[in-house]
Design an enzyme around this catalytic site. Structure first.
Site, short mmCIF file in Angstrom:
data_model
loop_
_atom_site.label_atom_id
_atom_site.label_comp_id
_atom_site.label_asym_id
_atom_site.label_seq_id
_atom_site.Cartn_x
_atom_site.Cartn_y
_atom_site.Cartn_z
N HIS A 1 43.31 41.99 52.62
CA HIS A 1 44.02 40.88 53.26
C HIS A 1 43.51 40.79 54.69
O HIS A 1 44.27 40.85 55.66
CB HIS A 1 45.53 41.11 53.21
N HIS A 33 37.24 34.00 46.73
CA HIS A 33 38.24 35.05 46.62
C HIS A 33 38.74 35.22 45.19
O HIS A 33 39.01 36.33 44.74
CB HIS A 33 39.42 34.72 47.54
#
Length: 765
Positions: A108, A59
């Site tokens: 998200h 990420h």
């Protein structure tokens, strides 16, 4: 309370080289752990291991995607408007008059499945802080959402929670939500996509960067306290395969407080205006680990931090937990000592907790060559002593193997030509209503009515029109338009063409408002990078986007890669979501997608060429449950010409409405425009099936203002855009005629089909 365990210090690490460490549990590969030991010349302390594990996570480090993302820079078109490109928290473009706009979209996804409300809410909060960190005032948000089948039990859990999280956080901040999109598909069951976009406005001189210059300058942490929520969220949730145990990872989901964030925004903007900050970074993914390493790496390369000076919500947190916490609403600033009192006084004014936790240090030439020096202490003991650039900029870069999936040829060979087409006008009518009512096509008011679209007073266009539009300031008529688009069906059939089609649709949506497309952001949602088939999809997708942006002159300013979007071995359809930003000189010239109710008899003109293109179409999916063949061809030159035509026509006042053609084709587009305007239309077509349901690109339907037909026809010819008059505005129904007959659908029946789908499943309230 028992005494806290002693910290794992640098001295301890040097004297106990063989102590086992949980690097695998933190998401690190064995060779990555070995490289950390090589960099440090010893085993890492627990705190250092925490920093490297989150900073080298998929990420944060983009280790599987960097190789492919580089072409966004290598193929970037020349742009006088680009002020800040990739590499910072968000890109910045010039919009004229000394003003600039910064925008970015991020994901998200996994947190929003585990805890839908907080996962989505903190997604909004995080992207807003990215924009704030650039020195801009956030002025609007958008979201692109994907869920499993609408009637699936888990969709009824996840979707309302996600929507409530987005609306709660954005509404409390007072930011208008001006658009976005929503889609459904079996592949997103158990792995929804929640992509949040924010846009901000600033003066050129207001731009801030993530850097820590000036030895002796103070490192100030301000905002919320640091707690145990969100510990390791970047590596635990977003950088690994999703599985049935993910519900047990709720502690990895951050908890948001939008009221604190609102205070933080106003406080930060006042600090910026008073020139009290020389460097700034928000604490998002990887928290203190990210902020300290990136600020140090962006400045002198040196920083000393006292972790026991970090304000805590839970005094039991260990150094590694402090470093990995992703508690929300926190910022880190670099402040000159002479300005520190003024900085702290401003924070007190806004009731924002702030404290000095360290200072910028100089480094020796030898330390600089190694990547700088970041030292952290805990109650006087050194627990971190490492080169920050090795964490922030010099993480692993993988050249993942990729190969065309074994089923790709068979998928493309299964063309929709074999599907039964409507035989009668009744069939045409029934199938149009089915397509119009399909989840992902139907009215999304159940979602969007929960968002405030007009707060702040500068919203010019918002959902349900093709793009959102904001006036950039009260003292100007200049506006910016934004649209996001993605089509997982197209990208599954052909990742290169499908990604270009998503980009082209967002480009077209912006143009349909009357704005001129200027720049691009992206959120690339894919399955596991360890799957060669997924990496092939990703490689083709990024190549397609880079080529398209180069061809149309819109640089990629930044974005986000979201891998591991799969449950078990089942990956989502590759879903690159593309955001396009455009500028309009005068918002009074904007175009809406609603048919003008006061222009009875006005001409409806179809722009572009229509071919028999049904691969990945809504018609094929809804009527036949089919996905196969090739997506519609993308003609970038035609898209550019259409975009120029629409902007010029809007500026000249020739059009009363414009709506791009995409999901569902012409039938859906005209039905939507009719419902938005509250007036019917009559269409005259030749091949009714192809005319109504084809999803050929580079097309729009427009309404020409009375007595401007000749001027508009001349403009179409000048731009080389095919234009065919296909009907007129008027009546209380959508009527379609063709050489063999025709049919009519009342506005009431259209509205019932279009507006009842989501309330029927999710509830009328």
């Amino acid at each position: 309370m028992p005494d806290a365990p002693l910290p794992d210090t640098v001295a301890t690490a040097q004297s106990t080289p063989d102590t086992p460490q949980p690097y695998a549990e933190l998401g690190m590969a064995e060779d990555e752990y070995a490289r950390v030991r090589q960099i440090l010349g010893r085993r890492p302390t627990s705190a250092e291991l925490a920093i490297y594990s989150v900073m080298w996570s998929e990420h944060c480090s983009y280790k599987s995607s960097k190789k492919h993302l580089r072409q966004f820079g290598e193929k970037a078109p020349a742009s006088d408007a680009l002020l800040v490109g990739m590499g910072e928290n968000a890109g910045v473009v010039d919009v004229g008059g000394g003003r600039a706009v910064t925008f970015k979209i991020e994901s998200h996804n996994h947190p929003s499945y585990v805890e839908p409300h907080q996962g989505a809410a903190t997604g909004v909060g995080g992207i807003v802080r990215d924009i704030l960190t650039m020195g801009a005032r956030p002025v609007a948000v958008m979201d692109a959402l994907r869920f499993g089948p609408l009637d699936a039990p888990d969709t009824r859990r996840v979707l309302p929670g996600v929507v409530s999280g987005i609306s709660f956080y954005g509404n409390c901040l007072g930011l208008p939500n001006i658009g976005g999109e929503i889609g459904f598909g079996a592949g997103y069951a158990g792995n929804p996509l929640v992509n949040a976009l924010c846009v901000g406005v600033m003066r050129h001189e207001d731009i801030k960067l993530a850097q820590a210059p000036g030895p002796g300058n103070k490192v100030v942490l301000f905002g919320a306290t640091t707690g145990p929520d969100g510990i390791g969220g970047a590596s635990v949730l977003a950088s690994a395969t999703f599985d049935d145990e993910s519900h047990a990872k709720r502690p990895s989901v951050q908890v948001g407080d939008p009221f604190m964030e609102k205070l933080l925004i106003e406080c930060s903007l006042e600090l910026f205006a008073a020139d009290l900050v020389v460097g700034i970074q928000d604490l998002g993914a990887a928290g203190v680990s990210c902020a300290t390493t990136e600020l140090a790496a962006g400045g002198t390369g040196g920083m000393r931090i006292e972790l026991d000076r970090v304000p805590l919500r839970d005094p039991r947190l260990t150094p590694e937990e402090i470093l990995m916490s992703e508690s929300q609403e926190r910022m880190m600033a670099i402040v000159e000592p002479a300005k520190l009192d003024a900085f702290l006084a401003t924070c007190r004014k806004w009731n924002i907790l702030a404290g000095v936790i360290g200072e910028v240090t100089d480094v020796t030439p030898e330390e600089a060559e190694r990547g700088g020096r970041l030292v952290m202490t805990w109650h006087g003991e050194t627990v971190v002593d490492m080169p920050p650039r090795t964490a922030s900029d010099e993480g692993p870069v993988y050249d993942r193997p990729y190969a065309r999936p074994a089923d790709q040829d068979g998928l493309q060979a299964d063309t929709p030509d074999r599907l039964e087409r409507p035989k009668t006008d009744d069939d045409l009518r029934e199938q149009l209503l089915r397509v119009l009512a399909a989840p992902g096509v139907c009215d999304s008011s159940w979602v969007t009515q929960q968002y405030d679209r007009y707060v702040m007073g500068n919203t010019v266009l918002a959902t349900p029109h093709d793009g959102g539009m904001i006036r950039v300031a009260d003292d100007t008529d200049t506006g910016i338009a934004l649209a996001t688009d993605g089509n997982g069906r197209y990208t599954r059939l052909d990742p290169y063409t499908g990604t270009q089609a998503a980009y082209a649709e967002a480009y077209r949506n912006v143009a349909a408002t009357g704005a001129r497309p200027l720049a691009v952001t992206n959120c690339l949602n894919f399955g596991s990078p360890e799957d060669p088939g997924v990496m092939w999809q990703f490689a083709e997708s990024t190549r397609g986007l880079a080529d398209a942006c180069q061809a149309l002159g819109t640089p990629v300013t930044g974005g986000n890669v979201s891998f591991y979007n799969q449950t078990g071995d089942t990956a989502i359809n590759p879903t690159p979501v593309i955001g396009v930003l455009g500028v309009i000189d005068d918002v009074h010239n904007r175009l809406t997608s609603a048919l003008p109710a006061d222009s009875d008899g006005a001409r409806i003109v179809l722009l572009g060429r229509t071919a028999e293109e049904f691969g990945g179409s809504v018609w094929a999916e809804v009527v036949h449950g089919h996905l196969g063949g090739l997506p519609p061809a993308v003609d970038l030159a035609a898209e550019a010409a259409l975009g120029e035509l629409l902007a010029d026509a809007a500026e000249a006042g020739l059009l009363a409405a414009a709506h791009d053609l995409s999901d569902g084709g012409l039938g859906v587009a005209v039905a939507e425009s009719a419902l938005r305007g509250g007036v019917g239309a009559t269409l005259h077509v030749t091949d009714a099936f192809t005319a109504l349901f084809s999803e050929s690109g580079a097309r729009a339907v427009v309404v020409v203002r009375p007595e401007q037909e000749a001027a508009f026809a001349a403009l179409c010819e000048r731009h080389g855009v095919p234009a065919a008059e296909i009907g007129t505005v008027g009546g209380s129904a959508l009527t379609v005629t063709h050489p063999e007959g025709g049919f009519s659908v009342s506005l009431e029946d259209l509205r019932t089909a279009y507006e009842s789908t989501l309330p029927a499943v999710l509830g009328a309230e």
